[in-house]
Design a protein around this motif. Structure first.
Motif, mmCIF file in Angstrom:
data_model
loop_
_atom_site.group_PDB
_atom_site.id
_atom_site.type_symbol
_atom_site.label_atom_id
_atom_site.label_comp_id
_atom_site.label_asym_id
_atom_site.label_seq_id
_atom_site.Cartn_x
_atom_site.Cartn_y
_atom_site.Cartn_z
ATOM 1 N N VAL A 1 56.422 -17.379 -9.171
ATOM 2 C CA VAL A 1 56.806 -17.676 -7.788
ATOM 3 C C VAL A 1 55.579 -18.062 -6.965
ATOM 4 N N CYS A 2 54.581 -17.187 -6.888
ATOM 5 C CA CYS A 2 53.441 -17.448 -6.002
ATOM 6 C C CYS A 2 52.258 -18.111 -6.701
ATOM 7 N N GLY A 3 52.189 -18.016 -8.026
ATOM 8 C CA GLY A 3 51.098 -18.628 -8.773
ATOM 9 C C GLY A 3 49.832 -17.795 -8.842
ATOM 10 N N ALA A 4 49.832 -16.599 -8.252
ATOM 11 C CA ALA A 4 48.650 -15.731 -8.277
ATOM 12 C C ALA A 4 48.673 -14.845 -9.533
ATOM 13 N N PHE A 5 47.517 -14.353 -9.911
ATOM 14 C CA PHE A 5 47.361 -13.523 -11.098
ATOM 15 C C PHE A 5 48.193 -12.247 -10.996
ATOM 16 N N MET A 6 48.768 -11.848 -12.128
ATOM 17 C CA MET A 6 49.490 -10.566 -12.217
ATOM 18 C C MET A 6 48.647 -9.617 -13.055
ATOM 19 N N PRO B 1 59.436 -21.945 0.837
ATOM 20 C CA PRO B 1 58.249 -21.991 -0.028
ATOM 21 C C PRO B 1 58.643 -22.511 -1.408
ATOM 22 N N VAL B 2 57.776 -23.304 -2.004
ATOM 23 C CA VAL B 2 58.060 -23.905 -3.303
ATOM 24 C C VAL B 2 57.391 -23.071 -4.390
ATOM 25 N N PRO B 3 58.171 -22.528 -5.340
ATOM 26 C CA PRO B 3 57.593 -21.703 -6.408
ATOM 27 C C PRO B 3 56.549 -22.452 -7.238
ATOM 28 N N ALA B 4 55.669 -21.693 -7.848
ATOM 29 C CA ALA B 4 54.563 -22.259 -8.628
ATOM 30 C C ALA B 4 55.025 -23.109 -9.798
ATOM 31 N N ILE B 5 56.189 -22.826 -10.366
ATOM 32 C CA ILE B 5 56.655 -23.569 -11.546
ATOM 33 C C ILE B 5 57.537 -24.762 -11.190
ATOM 34 N N THR B 6 57.759 -25.005 -9.904
ATOM 35 C CA THR B 6 58.648 -26.075 -9.458
ATOM 36 C C THR B 6 57.912 -27.412 -9.445
ATOM 37 N N PRO B 7 58.486 -28.426 -10.089
ATOM 38 C CA PRO B 7 57.869 -29.754 -10.052
ATOM 39 C C PRO B 7 58.192 -30.486 -8.747
ATOM 40 N N TRP B 8 57.409 -31.511 -8.478
ATOM 41 C CA TRP B 8 57.620 -32.366 -7.308
ATOM 42 C C TRP B 8 57.900 -33.775 -7.800
ATOM 43 N N ARG B 9 58.786 -34.462 -7.111
ATOM 44 C CA ARG B 9 59.067 -35.869 -7.410
ATOM 45 C C ARG B 9 59.205 -36.611 -6.090
ATOM 46 N N ASP B 10 58.429 -37.667 -5.935
ATOM 47 C CA ASP B 10 58.463 -38.464 -4.707
ATOM 48 C C ASP B 10 58.267 -37.593 -3.464
ATOM 49 N N GLY B 11 57.358 -36.637 -3.565
ATOM 50 C CA GLY B 11 57.037 -35.782 -2.435
ATOM 51 C C GLY B 11 58.064 -34.701 -2.134
ATOM 52 N N ASP C 1 54.281 -27.824 -17.842
ATOM 53 C CA ASP C 1 52.856 -27.491 -17.774
ATOM 54 C C ASP C 1 52.572 -26.369 -16.777
ATOM 55 N N ARG C 2 53.264 -26.374 -15.655
ATOM 56 C CA ARG C 2 53.060 -25.313 -14.670
ATOM 57 C C ARG C 2 53.544 -23.965 -15.224
#
Length: 197
Positions: A56-61, A23-33, A43-44
């Motif tokens: 990690v999950c991007g859901a509200f705490m 699983p990719v954490p909420a703050i992790t950027p993507w480059r070229d897929g 920004d994330r």
């Protein structure tokens, strides 16, 4: 322990995954897929800080304690303070954002660098040309005892280049040599969240 054997918090299970299934954490950027795991997207991370979302999950705490995973230096300082009966307070800011307890237990167990003391980083520290930031040093081993740590709350500052966090009021300290040691605690936390514990 293989990551696919680690119980997954529901919100983490809804995250996009890389080609290996991580699983990719909420703050992790993507480059070229491809997710750039050792980097943090400004920004994330800022969105998570301001909106009180798990890094990690991007859901509200909800209001109340937040957790983070710490390395050996901070883990040792916390252990020293607790052994001496002193409160622990680290005023040094970090780029590592907070998260839910289950998410941080999970992250500590599945991230190879966080999980094992002999794991090594694959990238070098610094800032990339597109403004992504990393605190990683290529070849650096985690070493020592890591920990999943709960704090009463956090403070943050969003600058043009970084999102910085400070954590206040230690509420829980779960040290580990190998993060597999947290398996029973993660299972119990997931059961509590599901109303079974």
């Amino acid at each position: 322990m293989r990551f696919e054997l680690v119980p997954v918090p529901d919100e983490v299970g809804e995250r996009p995954r890389d080609a290996r299934g991580y699983p990719v954490p909420a703050i992790t950027p993507w480059r070229d897929g491809q997710p750039q795991f050792a980097l943090t997207d400004h920004d994330r991370s800022a969105d998570c800080a301001v909106e009180r979302k798990c890094s990690v999950c991007g859901a509200f705490m909800a209001r109340g304690p937040v957790w983070r995973v710490v390395g050996p230096a901070e883990s040792a300082e916390i252990a020293k303070a607790l052994a001496a009966g002193r409160p622990y307070r680290n005023l040094a800011p970090t780029m590592e954002g907070p998260g839910h307890r289950a998410c941080m237990l999970y992250a500590a167990m599945v991230c190879p660098f966080l999980a094992r003391p002999n794991a090594r980083r694959r990238v070098t520290a610094g800032e990339t040309a597109d403004g992504l930031t990393t605190a990683a040093v290529r070849g650096a081993a985690r070493g020592g005892t890591g920990a999943v740590v709960g704090f009463g709350d956090y403070e943050y500052a969003v600058t043009g280049a970084r999102v910085l966090f400070r954590f206040l009021d230690l509420v829980e300290f779960l040290p580990h040599e190998s993060a597999d040691e947290h398996l029973a605690e993660l299972r119990a936390e997931l059961a509590r969240a599901a109303g079974r514990g």
